[in-house]
Design a protein around this motif. Structure first.
Motif, PDB file in Angstrom:
ATOM      1  N   TYR A   1      -6.791   9.480   9.247  1.00  0.00           N
ATOM      2  CA  TYR A   1      -5.456  10.107   9.251  1.00  0.00           C
ATOM      3  C   TYR A   1      -4.931  10.201   7.821  1.00  0.00           C
ATOM      4  CZ  TYR A   1      -5.793   9.617  14.227  1.00  0.00           C
ATOM      5  OH  TYR A   1      -6.221   9.743  15.519  1.00  0.00           O
ATOM      6  N   PRO A   2      -5.384  11.214   7.077  1.00  0.00           N
ATOM      7  CA  PRO A   2      -5.006  11.314   5.667  1.00  0.00           C
ATOM      8  C   PRO A   2      -3.498  11.372   5.451  1.00  0.00           C
ATOM      9  CG  PRO A   2      -6.116  13.330   6.437  1.00  0.00           C
ATOM     10  CD  PRO A   2      -6.278  12.310   7.508  1.00  0.00           C
ATOM     11  N   CYS A   3      -2.762  11.962   6.382  1.00  0.00           N
ATOM     12  CA  CYS A   3      -1.302  12.064   6.190  1.00  0.00           C
ATOM     13  C   CYS A   3      -0.655  10.680   6.217  1.00  0.00           C
ATOM     14  CB  CYS A   3      -0.674  12.951   7.265  1.00  0.00           C
ATOM     15  SG  CYS A   3      -1.028  14.690   7.008  1.00  0.00           S
ATOM     16  N   LEU A   4      -1.188   9.796   7.051  1.00  0.00           N
ATOM     17  CA  LEU A   4      -0.663   8.425   7.106  1.00  0.00           C
ATOM     18  C   LEU A   4      -0.972   7.698   5.792  1.00  0.00           C
ATOM     19  CD1 LEU A   4       0.530   6.028   8.710  1.00  0.00           C
ATOM     20  CD2 LEU A   4      -1.736   5.628   9.675  1.00  0.00           C
ATOM     21  N   THR A   5      -2.215   7.845   5.324  1.00  0.00           N
ATOM     22  CA  THR A   5      -2.622   7.205   4.067  1.00  0.00           C
ATOM     23  C   THR A   5      -1.752   7.685   2.903  1.00  0.00           C
ATOM     24  OG1 THR A   5      -4.831   7.231   4.946  1.00  0.00           O
ATOM     25  CG2 THR A   5      -4.648   6.758   2.599  1.00  0.00           C
ATOM     26  N   LEU A   6      -1.445   8.995   2.901  1.00  0.00           N
ATOM     27  CA  LEU A   6      -0.639   9.544   1.799  1.00  0.00           C
ATOM     28  C   LEU A   6       0.768   8.945   1.789  1.00  0.00           C
ATOM     29  CD1 LEU A   6      -1.768  13.274   2.035  1.00  0.00           C
ATOM     30  CD2 LEU A   6      -2.143  11.744   0.078  1.00  0.00           C
ATOM     31  N   CYS A   7       1.299   8.670   2.959  1.00  0.00           N
ATOM     32  CA  CYS A   7       2.639   8.057   3.018  1.00  0.00           C
ATOM     33  C   CYS A   7       2.615   6.643   2.452  1.00  0.00           C
ATOM     34  CB  CYS A   7       3.157   8.042   4.455  1.00  0.00           C
ATOM     35  SG  CYS A   7       3.639   9.671   5.028  1.00  0.00           S
ATOM     36  N   TYR A   8       1.573   5.868   2.793  1.00  0.00           N
ATOM     37  CA  TYR A   8       1.440   4.524   2.204  1.00  0.00           C
ATOM     38  C   TYR A   8       1.355   4.642   0.681  1.00  0.00           C
ATOM     39  CZ  TYR A   8       0.780   1.540   6.356  1.00  0.00           C
ATOM     40  OH  TYR A   8       0.973   0.814   7.501  1.00  0.00           O
ATOM     41  N   GLU A   9       0.573   5.621   0.227  1.00  0.00           N
ATOM     42  CA  GLU A   9       0.402   5.769  -1.230  1.00  0.00           C
ATOM     43  C   GLU A   9       1.741   6.122  -1.898  1.00  0.00           C
ATOM     44  OE1 GLU A   9      -2.740   8.525  -2.311  1.00  0.00           O
ATOM     45  OE2 GLU A   9      -1.878   8.631  -4.339  1.00  0.00           O
ATOM     46  N   ALA A  10       2.469   7.045  -1.286  1.00  0.00           N
ATOM     47  CA  ALA A  10       3.772   7.444  -1.868  1.00  0.00           C
ATOM     48  C   ALA A  10       4.727   6.252  -1.902  1.00  0.00           C
ATOM     49  CB  ALA A  10       4.377   8.583  -1.051  1.00  0.00           C
ATOM     50  N   LEU A  11       4.695   5.442  -0.846  1.00  0.00           N
ATOM     51  CA  LEU A  11       5.578   4.268  -0.792  1.00  0.00           C
ATOM     52  C   LEU A  11       5.214   3.275  -1.887  1.00  0.00           C
ATOM     53  CD1 LEU A  11       7.783   2.648   0.630  1.00  0.00           C
ATOM     54  CD2 LEU A  11       6.112   1.890   2.308  1.00  0.00           C
TER      55      LEU A  11
END
Ligand SMILES: NC(=O)c1ccc[n+]([C@@H]2O[C@H](COP(=O)([O-])OP(=O)(O)OC[C@H]3O[C@@H](n4cnc5c(N)ncnc54)[C@H](OP(=O)(O)O)[C@@H]3O)[C@@H](O)[C@H]2O)c1
Length: 396
Positions: free
Chosen positions: A305-315
């Protein structure tokens, strides 16, 4: 005395559920204000039904119509235009703002209410994602509370009541997994708008439904949880729960877990937020425990789920990165709904925007607004380039 409510986003899925909760408990609440983006007819009908004292509409092109029609039934105060929702929050009287608008439009109204020391029942997760540290500071300074409407955060909020922050080991956000749970990236390549909008358990607006299918929504909720509860990202987990009965869990330092359960129905977290700090007698949502059947919890592989991973990264990156990612998602999901890009292109576009985004601090609402504006422009440009080539070429 009845609690006076200003409900922004009243014509949407959450807004309608809020009104249905109020309808079942009319002795406790009074609707003083209502707001929407462009659904002028629906806004007028609701204003008449609930005898609202003020209405606000973002869409300026409907101003004359709104004024003429509203004058025919007692004439509530009218706010129209880009600043309409903010001005309504500033210039009218209410005890609780219910923020149920979609996207970054929810930011300014929340800030105004909190500055005035007025509690906010918050469905609009983009507010906390884009400007979390500023918004939570405003709440603290104004002595106001943010009461989450999102079912996951309401569950965590309820599990944490009476507990100490230092007793929390981890937060576990549950996800139904959306309509495409278990499908590979290759299988998702040709997903249509209709397929993405068919959520298995929740009936929601189009943007959040697509976000639920990509799990971007869960990523936004991870960010929202960090802001609301002050728990760092490495202690916020996501776990799949297909039945949407366990709304989230808190794990404590002694090994105990607390969860909040009910049949999936947004009216319950809404009722909790509207009546907080009370728990009132209500028959709106009843859960027959003996009929719930098997409840399952399964791990979520973030790699899928790349979109989930990207949110963790942004946070983790912090600053304006979450605001930029959230704005980019609004544009990308809008383009998907207009069939301009494919389902998997949403993640490709977001990845590209986050990669290009500079690390910069977020000190004010103006910083969040500016990041939002720039990210939208970058995303639109990328999508336009992708239309001429393929989205995959434009992004890689
Ligand atoms: N639906 C759920 O179950 C659920 C659960 C948890 C959290 N949320 C969050 O709650 C928020 C609302 O979701 P929803 O599903 O109810 O969305 P929705 O059905 O699309 O409704 C959005 C509402 O906001 C209004 N709106 C949108 N943009 C606006 C703007 N720029 N200015 C003024 N009003 C605007 C819309 O007015 P018009 O009708 O005029 O367009 C409508 O009343 C989102 O942030 C979502 O993530 C939703």
């Amino acid at each position: 005395m009845a609690k006076r409510l200003l409900i922004q986003g009243c014509t949407g899925s959450i807004g309608r559920s809020v009104l249905s909760v109020i309808g079942a408990h009319r002795d406790r609440f009074r609707v003083t204000g209502l707001a929407a983006r462009s659904s002028a007819e629906a806004l007028l009908a609701l204003a008449r039904e609930w005898s609202a004292e003020s209405i606000a509409l973002e869409d300026e092109t409907r101003a004359d119509f709104l004024r003429a029609e509203a004058a025919r039934f007692g004439g509530p105060r009218i706010f129209v235009g880009r600043d309409a929702l903010r001005t309504q929050c500033e210039d009218t009287d209410y005890d609780l703002l219910v923020n149920a608008v979609t996207g970054s439009a929810g930011l300014e109204p929340t800030a105004v209410a909190l500055r005035r020391g007025i509690n906010v029942a918050l469905a609009n997760k983009e507010t906390l994602v884009a400007a979390g540290p500023v918004i939570t500071r405003l709440a603290a300074e104004g002595g106001a509370r943010i009461l989450p409407i999102d079912s996951e955060h309401s569950a965590i909020f309820q599990c944490l009541m009476g507990e100490r922050q230092e007793s929390v080991r981890r937060l576990w956000l549950t996800t139904s997994g959306g309509p495409f749970w278990g499908k590979s990236a290759a299988e998702l390549e040709g997903i249509t708008v209709e397929e993405a909008l068919a959520h298995p358990t929740w009936k929601m607006g189009p943007k959040i439904t697509v976000d639920s299918a990509t799990l971007f929504n869960k990523g936004l909720e991870v960010i929202e949880a960090e802001r609301l509860f002050g728990i760092p990202p490495d202690r916020i987990e996501v776990v799949a729960h297909r039945q949407s009965v366990i709304h989230s869990l808190v794990e404590f330092t002694d090994g105990s877990l607390k969860a909040q359960l009910s049949v999936p129905d947004m009216r319950l977290p809404i009722l909790f937020a509207l009546t907080y700090p009370e728990r009132i007698e209500s028959d709106l949502v009843r859960t027959d425990v003996s009929r719930l059947g098997a409840l399952t919890l399964e791990p979520v592989s973030r790699d899928e789920y790349p979109c989930l991973t990207l949110c963790y990264e942004a946070l983790r990156r912090g600053g304006t990165a979450p605001a930029a990612l959230s704005a980019a998602d609004e544009v990308a999901v809008g383009a998907f709904l207009k069939r301009q890009i494919g389902f998997n292109d949403i993640a490709r576009v977001l990845n590209e925007i986050l990669k290009a985004w500079p690390d910069e601090p977020l000190a004010s609402l103006a910083d969040a607004r500016e990041a939002d504006r720039r990210a939208r422009a970058m995303t639109l440009k990328l999508i336009t380039q992708g239309k001429n080539n393929s989205m995959r070429d434009a992004c890689c």
